[in-house]
Motif scaffolding. Structure first.
Motif, PDB file in Angstrom:
ATOM      1  N   GLY A   1      43.793  40.121  31.856  1.00 38.32           N
ATOM      2  CA  GLY A   1      44.294  39.984  33.252  1.00 38.32           C
ATOM      3  C   GLY A   1      42.928  41.044  34.049  1.00 38.32           C
ATOM      4  N   TYR A   2      42.880  41.739  33.299  1.00 34.60           N
ATOM      5  CA  TYR A   2      41.712  42.759  34.160  1.00 34.60           C
ATOM      6  C   TYR A   2      39.926  41.828  34.100  1.00 34.60           C
ATOM      7  CZ  TYR A   2      37.907  46.678  33.668  1.00 34.60           C
ATOM      8  OH  TYR A   2      37.539  47.939  34.823  1.00 34.60           O
TER       9      TYR A   2
ATOM     10  N   VAL B   1      51.968  43.215  32.645  1.00 37.56           N
ATOM     11  CA  VAL B   1      51.008  43.684  32.221  1.00 37.56           C
ATOM     12  C   VAL B   1      49.075  43.282  32.685  1.00 37.56           C
ATOM     13  CG1 VAL B   1      49.448  44.224  30.148  1.00 37.56           C
ATOM     14  CG2 VAL B   1      51.836  45.142  29.509  1.00 37.56           C
ATOM     15  N   TRP B   2      49.613  41.715  32.430  1.00 40.98           N
ATOM     16  CA  TRP B   2      48.247  40.974  32.663  1.00 40.98           C
ATOM     17  C   TRP B   2      48.747  41.406  34.397  1.00 40.98           C
ATOM     18  CZ3 TRP B   2      47.159  38.039  37.001  1.00 40.98           C
ATOM     19  CH2 TRP B   2      46.389  37.051  35.984  1.00 40.98           C
TER      20      TRP B   2
ATOM     21  N   ARG C   1      45.025  44.156  38.733  1.00 38.46           N
ATOM     22  CA  ARG C   1      45.225  45.069  39.864  1.00 38.46           C
ATOM     23  C   ARG C   1      44.006  46.087  39.728  1.00 38.46           C
ATOM     24  NH1 ARG C   1      51.340  45.172  38.828  1.00 38.46           N
ATOM     25  NH2 ARG C   1      51.936  43.420  40.304  1.00 38.46           N
ATOM     26  N   GLU C   2      44.095  46.534  38.177  1.00 41.63           N
ATOM     27  CA  GLU C   2      42.957  47.560  37.880  1.00 41.63           C
ATOM     28  C   GLU C   2      41.563  46.154  38.173  1.00 41.63           C
ATOM     29  OE1 GLU C   2      43.131  49.607  34.576  1.00 41.63           O
ATOM     30  OE2 GLU C   2      45.500  50.597  35.036  1.00 41.63           O
TER      31      GLU C   2
ATOM     32  N   GLN D   1      32.709  48.087  33.274  1.00 41.51           N
ATOM     33  CA  GLN D   1      33.935  47.100  32.972  1.00 41.51           C
ATOM     34  C   GLN D   1      34.023  47.402  31.317  1.00 41.51           C
ATOM     35  OE1 GLN D   1      32.910  43.812  35.573  1.00 41.51           O
ATOM     36  NE2 GLN D   1      33.439  44.848  37.128  1.00 41.51           N
ATOM     37  N   VAL D   2      33.455  46.822  30.692  1.00 46.39           N
ATOM     38  CA  VAL D   2      33.175  46.394  29.118  1.00 46.39           C
ATOM     39  C   VAL D   2      33.175  47.408  28.472  1.00 46.39           C
ATOM     40  CG1 VAL D   2      31.782  46.260  26.640  1.00 46.39           C
ATOM     41  CG2 VAL D   2      31.676  45.129  28.960  1.00 46.39           C
ATOM     42  N   GLN D   3      33.559  49.234  29.356  1.00 43.35           N
ATOM     43  CA  GLN D   3      33.362  50.093  28.642  1.00 43.35           C
ATOM     44  C   GLN D   3      34.966  50.364  28.642  1.00 43.35           C
ATOM     45  OE1 GLN D   3      30.547  52.938  30.177  1.00 43.35           O
ATOM     46  NE2 GLN D   3      29.332  52.854  28.182  1.00 43.35           N
ATOM     47  N   LYS D   4      35.716  50.281  29.817  1.00 42.02           N
ATOM     48  CA  LYS D   4      37.206  50.255  30.323  1.00 42.02           C
ATOM     49  C   LYS D   4      37.519  49.463  28.477  1.00 42.02           C
ATOM     50  CE  LYS D   4      39.783  50.912  34.232  1.00 42.02           C
ATOM     51  NZ  LYS D   4      39.993  51.248  34.866  1.00 42.02           N
TER      52      LYS D   4
END
Length: 67
Positions: free
Chosen positions: A16-17, A39-40, A45-46, A60-63
């Motif tokens: 989803g992210y 959850v998706w 949304r994030e 984004q990868v680190q998050k």
């Protein structure tokens, strides 16, 4: 050492992210109902928020790794 398999909710969040950061519509959620859909959508949304705030790909990868 073996890597631990991710749970369904972790996979749903990360997918989803990624959809959110790519600018895809939330109507493309592959889950019809239930916890996986929620959850998706949370991940979506994030991802949209991070995209709007100008996060680069590395951030984004680190998050996603921290989730």
């Amino acid at each position: 050492m073996r890597r631990q398999k991710r749970t369904n909710s972790e996979r749903a969040f990360s997918r989803g992210y990624m959809a959110g950061t790519a600018g895809r519509s939330r109507s493309l959620c592959p889950h019809v109902a239930g916890e996986a859909r929620q959850v998706w959508l949370t991940g979506w949304r994030e991802g949209r928020e991070d995209h709007w705030n100008g996060f680069n790909t590395l951030a984004q990868v680190q998050k996603l790794q921290n989730y």
